[in-house]
Enzyme design. Structure first.
Site, PDB file in Angstrom:
ATOM      1  N   CYS A 241       0.813  -1.223   0.000  1.00  0.00           N
ATOM      2  CA  CYS A 241       0.000   0.000   0.000  1.00  0.00           C
ATOM      3  C   CYS A 241       0.846   1.273   0.000  1.00  0.00           C
ATOM      4  O   CYS A 241       0.650   2.180  -0.816  1.00  0.00           O
ATOM      5  CB  CYS A 241      -0.984  -0.011   1.171  1.00  0.00           C
TER       6      CYS A 241
ATOM      7  N   HIS B 207      -5.638   1.964  -4.410  1.00  0.00           N
ATOM      8  CA  HIS B 207      -4.769   1.399  -3.365  1.00  0.00           C
ATOM      9  C   HIS B 207      -4.392  -0.035  -3.701  1.00  0.00           C
ATOM     10  O   HIS B 207      -4.990  -0.675  -4.569  1.00  0.00           O
ATOM     11  CB  HIS B 207      -5.453   1.470  -1.989  1.00  0.00           C
TER      12      HIS B 207
ATOM     13  N   HIS C 116      -2.538   1.298   6.893  1.00  0.00           N
ATOM     14  CA  HIS C 116      -2.920   1.217   5.478  1.00  0.00           C
ATOM     15  C   HIS C 116      -3.090   2.625   4.921  1.00  0.00           C
ATOM     16  O   HIS C 116      -3.416   3.567   5.650  1.00  0.00           O
ATOM     17  CB  HIS C 116      -4.218   0.421   5.305  1.00  0.00           C
TER      18      HIS C 116
END
Length: 355
Positions: A269, A329, A317
């Protein structure tokens, strides 16, 4: 009659004594025939929703550990590069000091060759007081400059050595942390492997239903986020750099998630977001936790495309806002870079790399 009664009583007593003195096993109950081995009742099978939550938890833990490892690795590389730079500076300083010592030695040798005459004798022999005084002043200035520079360089050398020693100690600590995080790779891999094993044991129909459950949960969360009025005032355009970062990030759609990866074939990520902004000539921290800690925070209602949305309470994240309530993402192992709703996960906050 009495004799018969006595005989009968005697026989009864003998029989009773025989029963009392018989071996114990004769009185035991018959051994039952062996039957099937009994087992503990099997644990109830988990529902697919419980399986989905378990898999999500495993990947979340792996993601947080990955972020910590990436940070330790980045710090170790930076500190190692700094030590290399300092070592070169020290070598340069030593060379300059050696040169000055040679020059000072040359002056001493020259003075020795001139006979080492005192200034008064040199004045008498020179025949030109003005020329002599000029020479004396120049010599003094040269000696003072050499001595001053030598002292300054020696002090600088000491400072460099001290700083390098401190940097080396700091690097040792960071390296120890990196080694510790490297050991955590086993734990990360174990969590990912456990999640993958759970998925692999599901029938194809169950895997399809599991994927649908993920989509349904994401849709529900996104709908709740939108209904809160989160997008009401979000209508800003991306900056020039933000457009470049967005173009890079969206061009990676379809590439697989691999933990610790920074491209070009795969990403995690924060690897995706950091590389996207690097492509826009705006370097940012490598990990989502450092992106959250170091980059300027902006309110959600002030969000614009190109900004980064940080998720979960541990900032484990990150996704890039693309507009219209969506992000691009890299979700997790087993998935690919994709577009999804910005409200599908718990939002911690928003940061802006080019504020």
């Amino acid at each position: 009659m009495n004799r018969r009664h006595c005989a009968a009583a005697a026989i009864t007593l003998v029989c009773a004594l025989a029963l009392l003195t018989a071996p114990v096993q004769a009185m035991a109950a018959p051994i039952p025939e062996p039957g099937p081995t009994s087992t503990a009742p099997a644990a109830p099978k988990k529902s697919l929703e419980e399986v989905r939550e378990e898999i999500d938890t495993l990947y979340r833990k792996a993601g947080a550990a990955t972020d910590a490892y990436n940070l330790a690795e980045e710090q170790s590389k930076k500190q190692s590069g700094e030590i290399v730079r300092l070592t070169k500076s020290i070598a340069d300083g030593q060379a300059r000091i050696a040169e000055l010592k040679d020059r000072a030695g040359a002056q001493a040798r020259e003075q020795y060759r001139s006979g080492g005459l005192p200034p008064g004798a040199q004045l008498v022999l020179s025949g030109d007081p003005d020329l002599f005084m000029d020479g004396v002043n120049q010599a003094r200035q040269g000696q003072q400059a050499t001595k001053g520079m030598l002292t300054e360089l020696e002090q600088a050398q000491e400072d460099l050595e001290t700083y390098t020693k401190d940097a080396s100690l700091n690097w040792e600590k960071i390296e120890a942390n990196r080694v510790k995080q490297a050991k955590a790779k086993k734990s990360i891999n174990a969590q990912i492997a456990a999640a993958e094993k759970i998925e692999s044991q599901l029938a194809k129909e169950e895997q399809a239903r599991l994927l649908q459950l993920e989509k349904d949960a994401a849709s529900t969360a996104q709908a709740a986020w939108l209904s809160s009025g989160a997008l009401k005032d979000i209508n800003r355009e991306a900056s020039a750099a933000g457009k470049q970062a967005l173009a890079f990030a969206t061009a990676q759609i379809g590439k697989p998630y691999v933990w610790g990866a920074e491209g070009p074939g795969s990403y995690d990520c924060s690897g995706l977001t950091s590389q996207a902004w690097a492509a826009a000539k705006q370097p940012i921290p490598r990990t989502s936790q450092e992106q959250w800690r170091q980059l300027p925070h902006v309110a959600i209602q002030d969000m614009r495309p190109g900004d980064l949305i940080i998720y979960h309470s541990d900032a484990s994240h990150v996704g890039m806002y693309v507009g219209d309530g969506s992000i691009v993402h890299a979700p997790r192992p087993g998935r690919h870079v994709t577009l999804t709703g910005a409200g599908t996960m718990q939002i911690l906050g928003v940061v802006r790399p080019d504020k």
